[in-house]
Each structure stands twice: as C-alpha cells, then as structure tokens.
Design a protein around this motif. Structure first.
Motif: not given
Length: 164
Positions: A26, A58-59, A61-62, A64
């Motif tokens: 991340r 998904k990543v 979106k996480e 943001d």
C-alpha cells in the motif's frame, strides 16, 4: 504531440497478498493520489483478467482516489481468445485495446492519455514582461500554450519626440 510527461510503473497487483506485505504494498501505491492520471493496464489474455481488474478496483477504492482520472487499457489483445469480440466489449466500456507486441492501438492510447491530461489542466492567463522572456520556455515545458500575444506598452515622454 511532443508534450513530455512522467510515467511511473507501480508493482503489479497480487491477489491474496501475504498480510506482512500488505502495508508495504500500500505504501508504494499512496503516491497515486498525486498523479494526474491512472493508467490501469490489464493483460486481457490472462485467464484471471476479470478477477485481477476487480482486485485493482478494490484497492483503488480503498485508497480513496476517485478524483484522479483513470484510463483502462487492455493489453495483449492479439493473444485474446476472440480479439474482435473483446475489442467490441472494450469499446462499449470506453476501454482502449492495445498490443504492445505489434503496436496495435498505441496511437489511440497516446491520444487518450493526451486528452485525459488536457482535461485535468487548469486554464490560466499570464503576463510575462519582456525582461522575463526566459519564463516562456518553462511555461511551454510544463503546460499547453494555446496562444501567445505580444503587447507593446509605450509611454510618450512629455516635451519629447521619443517613446520610453
């Protein structure tokens, strides 16, 4: 068009990443929020392409980062089971299809990047004095100059036949 830009490649997405690597993974992606555009390059010939697309979405979106424009590109279209059908599906979704191997779609890809970057630019007007003309070169390097206008400001000196 000859405009220069920086393209940075991130690590590929791996599904079911070991927990110990998730934080480091991340951290490499957090700089995405500073990007002008995200190019999501997909090996569309891979058997798990759709699951990989889902994992990336998904990543993202996480993280943001919905404010960063995204361009989805399906690569290896020449290796897909039914390239024509895949291209039709991509077109419906606004996805660019390319083959890095044979160059198909690369011009469309470059045009799409240029259009997305242009959409993210903010128009400005600038007055550059003649003695700061070297700034024009910098402006041309970092922006897209639509037009330039030269203006001569002259003042008439009283009791004289000359401009200054």
């Amino acid at each position: 068009s000859g405009t220069e830009f920086l393209l940075t490649d991130t690590v590929g997405f791996i599904q079911k990443l070991p927990t110990m690597l998730v934080a480091a993974f991340r951290a490499t992606l957090e700089e995405i929020s500073e990007s002008s555009i995200i190019v999501h390059l997909v090996d569309i010939s891979h058997a798990l392409a759709q699951q990989q697309i889902g994992a990336v979405d998904k990543v993202l979106k996480e993280l943001d980062i919905d404010s960063v424009p995204k361009l989805v590109v399906w690569n290896k279209i020449d290796n897909a089971n039914n390239p024509l059908r895949v291209k039709e599906e991509a077109e419906k979704q606004g996805i660019i299809c390319i083959s890095a191997m044979n160059g198909d779609g690369l011009e469309e890809f470059c045009n799409a990047i240029q259009a997305k970057l242009k959409d993210s630019m903010v128009p400005i007007e600038a007055f550059v004095p003649y003695d700061k003309g070297d700034l024009l070169n910098d402006i041309h390097k970092v922006g897209m100059v639509e037009k330039t206008v030269s203006v001569l400001f002259a003042h008439w000196k009283q009791n004289s036949n000359s401009f200054f």
